[in-house]
Design an enzyme around this catalytic site. Sequence first.
Site, PDB file in Angstrom:
ATOM      1  N   LYS A   1       0.822  -1.215   0.000  1.00 55.22           N
ATOM      2  CA  LYS A   1       0.000   0.000   0.000  1.00 55.22           C
ATOM      3  C   LYS A   1       0.862   1.276   0.000  1.00 55.22           C
ATOM      4  O   LYS A   1       2.079   1.216   0.151  1.00 55.22           O
ATOM      5  CB  LYS A   1      -0.933  -0.016   1.209  1.00 55.22           C
ATOM      6  CG  LYS A   1      -1.998  -1.114   1.132  1.00 55.22           C
ATOM      7  CD  LYS A   1      -2.919  -0.889  -0.031  1.00 55.22           C
ATOM      8  CE  LYS A   1      -4.200  -1.677  -0.028  1.00 55.22           C
ATOM      9  NZ  LYS A   1      -4.132  -3.093   0.236  1.00 55.22           N
TER      10      LYS A   1
HETATM   11  C1  LIG Z   1     -10.080  -2.622  -1.882  1.00 57.45           C
HETATM   12  C2  LIG Z   1      -9.532  -3.380  -0.725  1.00 57.45           C
HETATM   13  N1  LIG Z   1     -10.345  -3.672   0.300  1.00 57.45           N
HETATM   14  C3  LIG Z   1      -9.919  -4.345   1.381  1.00 57.45           C
HETATM   15  C4  LIG Z   1      -8.607  -4.774   1.482  1.00 57.45           C
HETATM   16  C5  LIG Z   1      -8.207  -5.568   2.666  1.00 57.45           C
HETATM   17  O1  LIG Z   1      -7.175  -4.987   3.399  1.00 57.45           O
HETATM   18  P1  LIG Z   1      -6.244  -5.917   4.307  1.00 57.45           P
HETATM   19  O2  LIG Z   1      -5.400  -6.737   3.389  1.00 57.45           O
HETATM   20  O3  LIG Z   1      -5.468  -4.917   5.114  1.00 57.45           O
HETATM   21  O4  LIG Z   1      -7.148  -6.741   5.161  1.00 57.45           O
HETATM   22  C6  LIG Z   1      -7.717  -4.494   0.454  1.00 57.45           C
HETATM   23  C7  LIG Z   1      -6.323  -4.945   0.514  1.00 57.45           C
HETATM   24  O5  LIG Z   1      -5.641  -5.096  -0.465  1.00 57.45           O
HETATM   25  C8  LIG Z   1      -8.187  -3.790  -0.693  1.00 57.45           C
HETATM   26  O6  LIG Z   1      -7.379  -3.526  -1.730  1.00 57.45           O
END
Ligand SMILES: Cc1ncc(COP(=O)(O)O)c(C=O)c1O
Length: 384
Positions: A186
């Site tokens: 990210k």
């Molecule tokens: C659009 C979106 N939503 C939710 C998530 C979930 O985040 P995490 O991997 O921190 O749980 C991501 C992670 O890549 C994402 O790109």
Amino acid sequence: MSGAPERIPLARPVIGERERELVDEVLRSGQLSLGPMVPRFERMWAERAGTRHAVAVSSGTAGLHLCLHALGLGPGDEVITSSFSFVASANAIVFTGATPVFAEVDPLTFNMDPAAVEAAITPRTKAILIVDIFGYPAEVPALVDIARRHGLGVVEDACQSIDGDHDGRKLGTFGHPAVYGFYANKQMTTAEGGLVLTDDDELARVLSSLRNQGRSDDGAWLVHSRLGFNYRLSDVHAAIGVAQVERLDDLQAGRARVAGWYQERVRAMDGVTPMYEGPQRRSWFVYAPRLEPDLVRDEVIGDLDALGVSAKPYLPCIHLQPYYRAEHGHGPGEFPVTEAISASTIALPFFPEMTEAQVDRVCEALAAVVAARRAGRPGATARA
Ligand SMILES: Cc1ncc(COP(=O)(O)O)c(C=O)c1O
């Protein structure tokens, strides 16, 4: 003698002395969780975004789940969202017992088309889960207006749009919670982690309790006033986050610079459409242009791989994932715009410290692969 050029990875976090120093401070303090580093991280974010609260959690998924859970969703309820997202968006809805209902996306922004959202509303609809995909802000004001007119809750999945805004107004300040995710690819990272931005005092109080096993709001030891989760962010992770927020302006500027180099080159390339540049500012997360329909993306990815360039199909649509086909009855053809975008976008190496020479190498490889495929001589570039 090895003549092979170094492989260019898809993503690479920027980690330096400051991250090490703050992690070390936490490790030496002995307070690895529920210590002062998490509130410090939260204060930095609330200040940066201009929200009353920032609630740190263990992942973006956890943040989405908590916000949806706090809406009181359950079986029989529907939540409208985008299929052109990472699977966690829809999964977080399913965790609550509710059903995700997908709305078609806009062919330019790749975000939900407000007209399709409105058309998807039924008497069972309880909320809209907005997604800002690839860091380009969704039509937040229009979607918020639809929600207000129909009495629906709103949560914003801004996991790919860290530090994003809509018309200069920061995500998180539109009256509904916005959720960030801090996985290592990210705009900034805590290794794993997430954050909910909100102006709502009551929601912040409930989220803080829910992430910490439902502990009572007065902080009483081992008194659990609601059914909660362990979705805490540790102080070790928060320490990385504090250092990353300190350098976030530089990280964002680095991504925007690399994106600029890519856009310039891809605009001049046959067979590849650059990323959309519209009236809104994109918080650059990935560089994922579209291949024209005559090109088979997996073949292009294989050819690039042979040239030492990492690339990935990104993003597969959620409704065509095996789980959503098997358990929710979805299949191909339901969302033609989403499916066409999803079949043609290709994520190329993209990170803030990427050099212009590396962008050149990726673009030269991509142009050569596309030309060779179109000429019917796919092996030519790999052997070159
Ligand atoms: C659009 C979106 N939503 C939710 C998530 C979930 O985040 P995490 O991997 O921190 O749980 C991501 C992670 O890549 C994402 O790109």
